[in-house]
Design a protein around this motif. Structure first.
Motif, PDB file in Angstrom:
ATOM      1  N   ASN A 269       0.804  -1.231   0.000  1.00  0.00           N
ATOM      2  CA  ASN A 269       0.000   0.000   0.000  1.00  0.00           C
ATOM      3  C   ASN A 269       0.837   1.281   0.000  1.00  0.00           C
ATOM      4  O   ASN A 269       0.404   2.316   0.519  1.00  0.00           O
ATOM      5  CB  ASN A 269      -0.971   0.014   1.205  1.00  0.00           C
ATOM      6  CG  ASN A 269      -2.009  -1.077   1.102  1.00  0.00           C
ATOM      7  OD1 ASN A 269      -2.593  -1.297   0.039  1.00  0.00           O
ATOM      8  ND2 ASN A 269      -2.230  -1.792   2.190  1.00  0.00           N
ATOM      9  N   ASN A 271       1.323   3.471  -2.382  1.00  0.00           N
ATOM     10  CA  ASN A 271       0.791   3.705  -3.732  1.00  0.00           C
ATOM     11  C   ASN A 271       1.477   4.851  -4.471  1.00  0.00           C
ATOM     12  O   ASN A 271       1.570   4.815  -5.694  1.00  0.00           O
ATOM     13  CB  ASN A 271      -0.716   3.946  -3.653  1.00  0.00           C
ATOM     14  CG  ASN A 271      -1.455   2.693  -3.188  1.00  0.00           C
ATOM     15  OD1 ASN A 271      -0.939   1.590  -3.298  1.00  0.00           O
ATOM     16  ND2 ASN A 271      -2.656   2.865  -2.667  1.00  0.00           N
ATOM     17  N   GLN A 300      -5.622   0.990 -11.891  1.00  0.00           N
ATOM     18  CA  GLN A 300      -6.209   0.384 -10.679  1.00  0.00           C
ATOM     19  C   GLN A 300      -5.938   1.254  -9.458  1.00  0.00           C
ATOM     20  O   GLN A 300      -6.820   1.476  -8.626  1.00  0.00           O
ATOM     21  CB  GLN A 300      -5.620  -1.019 -10.443  1.00  0.00           C
ATOM     22  CG  GLN A 300      -5.840  -2.018 -11.564  1.00  0.00           C
ATOM     23  CD  GLN A 300      -7.259  -2.024 -12.087  1.00  0.00           C
ATOM     24  OE1 GLN A 300      -8.203  -2.318 -11.352  1.00  0.00           O
ATOM     25  NE2 GLN A 300      -7.421  -1.668 -13.341  1.00  0.00           N
ATOM     26  N   LEU A 301      -4.709   1.763  -9.353  1.00  0.00           N
ATOM     27  CA  LEU A 301      -4.359   2.622  -8.221  1.00  0.00           C
ATOM     28  C   LEU A 301      -5.165   3.917  -8.238  1.00  0.00           C
ATOM     29  O   LEU A 301      -5.666   4.366  -7.202  1.00  0.00           O
ATOM     30  CB  LEU A 301      -2.860   2.937  -8.251  1.00  0.00           C
ATOM     31  CG  LEU A 301      -1.904   1.787  -7.952  1.00  0.00           C
ATOM     32  CD1 LEU A 301      -0.465   2.215  -8.186  1.00  0.00           C
ATOM     33  CD2 LEU A 301      -2.076   1.290  -6.524  1.00  0.00           C
ATOM     34  N   THR A 303      -8.062   4.468  -9.657  1.00  0.00           N
ATOM     35  CA  THR A 303      -9.484   4.199  -9.405  1.00  0.00           C
ATOM     36  C   THR A 303      -9.755   4.056  -7.915  1.00  0.00           C
ATOM     37  O   THR A 303     -10.719   4.621  -7.384  1.00  0.00           O
ATOM     38  CB  THR A 303      -9.932   2.926 -10.143  1.00  0.00           C
ATOM     39  OG1 THR A 303      -9.671   3.075 -11.544  1.00  0.00           O
ATOM     40  CG2 THR A 303     -11.417   2.663  -9.940  1.00  0.00           C
ATOM     41  N   LYS A 304      -8.903   3.292  -7.223  1.00  0.00           N
ATOM     42  CA  LYS A 304      -9.094   3.075  -5.784  1.00  0.00           C
ATOM     43  C   LYS A 304      -8.954   4.374  -4.994  1.00  0.00           C
ATOM     44  O   LYS A 304      -9.604   4.551  -3.955  1.00  0.00           O
ATOM     45  CB  LYS A 304      -8.074   2.051  -5.272  1.00  0.00           C
ATOM     46  CG  LYS A 304      -8.389   0.627  -5.701  1.00  0.00           C
ATOM     47  CD  LYS A 304      -7.317  -0.336  -5.225  1.00  0.00           C
ATOM     48  CE  LYS A 304      -7.599  -1.755  -5.727  1.00  0.00           C
ATOM     49  NZ  LYS A 304      -6.526  -2.703  -5.364  1.00  0.00           N
ATOM     50  N   TYR A 345     -17.930   0.885 -10.358  1.00  0.00           N
ATOM     51  CA  TYR A 345     -17.654   2.259  -9.944  1.00  0.00           C
ATOM     52  C   TYR A 345     -18.577   3.280 -10.618  1.00  0.00           C
ATOM     53  O   TYR A 345     -19.048   4.211  -9.984  1.00  0.00           O
ATOM     54  CB  TYR A 345     -16.184   2.616 -10.235  1.00  0.00           C
ATOM     55  CG  TYR A 345     -15.222   1.879  -9.351  1.00  0.00           C
ATOM     56  CD1 TYR A 345     -14.834   2.393  -8.119  1.00  0.00           C
ATOM     57  CD2 TYR A 345     -14.698   0.644  -9.736  1.00  0.00           C
ATOM     58  CE1 TYR A 345     -13.954   1.711  -7.284  1.00  0.00           C
ATOM     59  CE2 TYR A 345     -13.816  -0.052  -8.909  1.00  0.00           C
ATOM     60  CZ  TYR A 345     -13.449   0.483  -7.686  1.00  0.00           C
ATOM     61  OH  TYR A 345     -12.587  -0.201  -6.868  1.00  0.00           O
ATOM     62  N   ASN A 478     -20.286  -2.510  -3.382  1.00  0.00           N
ATOM     63  CA  ASN A 478     -19.688  -1.222  -2.988  1.00  0.00           C
ATOM     64  C   ASN A 478     -20.692  -0.308  -2.288  1.00  0.00           C
ATOM     65  O   ASN A 478     -20.553   0.917  -2.308  1.00  0.00           O
ATOM     66  CB  ASN A 478     -19.086  -0.487  -4.199  1.00  0.00           C
ATOM     67  CG  ASN A 478     -17.783  -1.118  -4.655  1.00  0.00           C
ATOM     68  OD1 ASN A 478     -17.103  -1.778  -3.873  1.00  0.00           O
ATOM     69  ND2 ASN A 478     -17.442  -0.934  -5.916  1.00  0.00           N
ATOM     70  N   GLU A 513     -12.290   0.411   5.705  1.00  0.00           N
ATOM     71  CA  GLU A 513     -12.293   0.852   4.311  1.00  0.00           C
ATOM     72  C   GLU A 513     -12.746   2.299   4.193  1.00  0.00           C
ATOM     73  O   GLU A 513     -12.325   3.025   3.291  1.00  0.00           O
ATOM     74  CB  GLU A 513     -13.199  -0.057   3.475  1.00  0.00           C
ATOM     75  CG  GLU A 513     -12.587  -1.432   3.210  1.00  0.00           C
ATOM     76  CD  GLU A 513     -13.485  -2.328   2.374  1.00  0.00           C
ATOM     77  OE1 GLU A 513     -14.346  -1.778   1.656  1.00  0.00           O
ATOM     78  OE2 GLU A 513     -13.334  -3.561   2.441  1.00  0.00           O
TER      79      GLU A 513
END
Length: 591
Positions: A269, A271, A300-301, A303-304, A345, A478, A513
């Protein structure tokens, strides 16, 4: 005749083995008189056996029969020219407090290398057996001077470690690795016992100093590689990246080491550093596969880390990549990721399904089709179209029997049935998956099976279990806030049921989260206080310790929780990591 000879040989060997076992047994029990008798018998039958000779001498010494041992060794040295016996005689004099003769024979043993340097190993081993470490070092060092092609750096490193001379140990280990690169991974494992995650640890600083000094004296990419490895252990990934770029600039054949570092930083993590590495890969890579891999991970990074305000920009980035690289089998992973982004998403599930159905028209292998169908199934579960999802998962099972993808599809069949409330069918599928070749799938299957089994009989209507599966589905969709509310219903209305601990744990994960760490802390503390003998207590200890350490800045509380795992939960999957973190927080200088 030949058969008779073999039978005799077998009988003699077997007899020797039995007698040897008897002698060892007496020795280990401290019955040295009987052990001496047995070893004398063995020596009489095999007077050149080194093991019997050494044990015979040691047994005399245990009985404080130093004169008998001396006479025996002097006769032996006259009969057999084996310099290691000089060490044994010297040590016997040392036991008699005759240090003059002891040192005399030690020196004779060392001098024997002048006649035959190949004596080094046996002489050094005899010294080391008696913890005569300085003499052992002298032997190895002299042997390497007499015959430079010999490399005893590994043996020396271990001795320096025993002596607590950590700097010399580090030097010897890396010099051994320099001469024998195939040993590098083993060397890292040995060094790892002396360093920690803490960059201010004395040994970490010392190892770094040794490597920097080596780089100044004799440039070698090995030193950069070892520095990078040290920084990774310390989680200083930016510094590791600098070293990896230095290695690549001198050996630009492959970017695989930098890709590996990128994966490590994502898993840890870190990032921001990961983004920097992926951008470097995009700018540097010449092959399409590496570029696509970097673009995929970078998205991916992003987006998160993004809120819905940035989703339009992410969508455009996907479209630009498809425009640049095309929509064909080589960009399959990117296509599946885009569909996942649209559905999970951007709430464009129908567009995601249409996109993947077009992907299935490409000339794909059965495994590639299975990857697309897995994602299609997940999107249909997201829409709560469970039966359609089950069709895709079942197709994968049928077309790719016994593969990991087939097992993953079976797990998704079980999970979908669980979401539907069909707990009986889910449980039957999970029983099969307990023997999965994928440990991750097997573990997930076992966890879900235990959840169902432990809670399906408590209530004939299975109300609490159905609520929990609904919360699980909402989390999958989600919809974390809604999932938390459903779990609250369980906690308020089903207080006496065993599913409460699971509901607290699931809710805590959702709080984490959402970065609501105080709320997660409360849940973990409730599990520890009220369900201390349950299967989730070690998970709660570990998760709570992580929160104290990483987010609440209370290392002492984290240390106490890691300690609970170390002393009270030795069978926990977190045991090794908890011990490592505990030692780091305690500031151990490992030596």
């Amino acid at each position: 005749m030949r058969i008779l000879f073999i039978l005799c040989l077998f009988f003699c060997t077997n007899t020797f083995s039995q007698d040897d076992a008897v002698a060892k047994d007496y020795f280990n029990k401290g019955d040295f008189e009987k052990a001496l008798y047995e070893y004398k018998k063995l020596y009489a039958k095999s007077s050149s056996n080194i093991n019997y000779i050494n044990q015979l001498v040691t047994t005399h010494q245990q009985l404080e029969q130093y004169n008998e041992a001396e006479v025996f060794l002097l006769r032996l040295i006259n009969r057999i020219k084996y310099p290691a016996f000089l060490v044994e005689l010297g040590y016997n004099y040392q036991l008699k407090n005759d240090l003059e003769n002891a040192n005399l024979y030690y020196q004779k043993a060392i001098n024997s290398l002048d006649e035959n340097v190949n004596n080094a190993f046996s002489v050094a081993r005899s010294f080391q057996n008696h913890t005569l470490l300085n003499e052992t070092i002298t032997v190895y060092e002299k042997a390497m001077v007499l015959k430079p092609e010999l490399n005893f750096k590994f043996q020396l490193a271990k001795i320096y470690g025993e002596q607590g001379n950590v700097e010399k140990m580090f030097v010897s280990y890396i010099e051994f690795a320099e001469k024998t690169p195939v040993s590098l991974n083993n060397i890292k494992r040995f060094i790892n016992d002396f360093i920690s995650e803490n960059s201010t640890n004395e040994n970490n600083i010392l190892f770094k100093k040794v490597l920097l000094k080596k780089m100044q004296q004799e440039p070698n990419l090995l030193w950069n590689e070892m520095l990078s490895w040290l920084f990774i252990q310390q989680k200083d990934f930016k510094k590791a990246f600098i070293q990896e770029k230095a290695i690549f600039s001198r050996q630009p054949e492959s970017l695989s080491r930098i890709e590996e570092l990128a994966n490590i930083t994502v898993n840890e993590n870190h990032n921001k550093v990961a983004e920097e590495i992926f951008k470097f890969l995009i700018e540097t890579a010449q092959d399409l596969e590496t570029q696509l891999y970097a673009h995929y991970n970078l998205l991916q990074l992003e987006t998160k880390a993004s809120s819905s305000d940035n989703y339009k920009a992410i969508n455009n980035k996907y479209l630009e990549l498809f425009k640049e690289f095309g929509i064909f089998p080589q960009t399959l992973k990117l296509q599946v990721a885009y569909a996942h982004f649209l559905a999970f998403y951007n709430n464009e599930t129908n567009d995601a399904i249409d996109f993947l159905e077009n992907t299935l028209k490409l000339p794909l292998t059965e495994f590639e089709k299975a990857e697309v169908k897995l994602e299609l199934g997940d999107i249909l579960v997201l829409q709560e179209k469970f039966n359609k999802a089950l069709i895709y998962y079942t197709q994968i099972q049928r077309n790719l029997k016994n593969s990991t993808l087939s097992q993953e599809a079976r797990y998704k069949v079980a999970k979908t049935s669980y979401f539907k409330g069909d707990f009986k069918w889910a449980e039957s599928q999970l029983k099969i998956l307990k023997a999965s070749t994928s440990q991750l799938i097997a573990n997930d299957a076992l966890d879900l099976k235990l959840l169902i089994t432990d809670n399906k009989y408590e209530d004939s209507l299975q109300t609490a279990l159905k609520l929990y599966s609904k919360a699980d589905l909402l989390a999958f969709q989600n919809k974390d806030d809604e999932a938390i509310l459903v779990l609250n219903t369980i906690l308020e209305n089903h207080k006496t049921e065993p599913i409460v601990a699971q509901a607290l744990f699931k809710q805590a994960q959702l709080f984490e989260e959402k970065a609501q760490f105080e709320k997660a802390q409360t849940n973990y503390e409730l599990i520890i206080a009220n369900y201390g003998d349950g299967i989730l207590v070690d998970d709660a200890y570990y998760k709570l310790a992580h929160i104290y350490e990483q987010y609440l800045n209370e290392p002492e509380k984290a240390k106490a929780l890691y300690e609970q795992i170390i002393f009270n939960h030795v069978d926990s999957i977190y045991f090794v990591e908890a011990r490592k973190k505990y030692r780091a927080l305690r500031g151990d200088a490992i030596n």
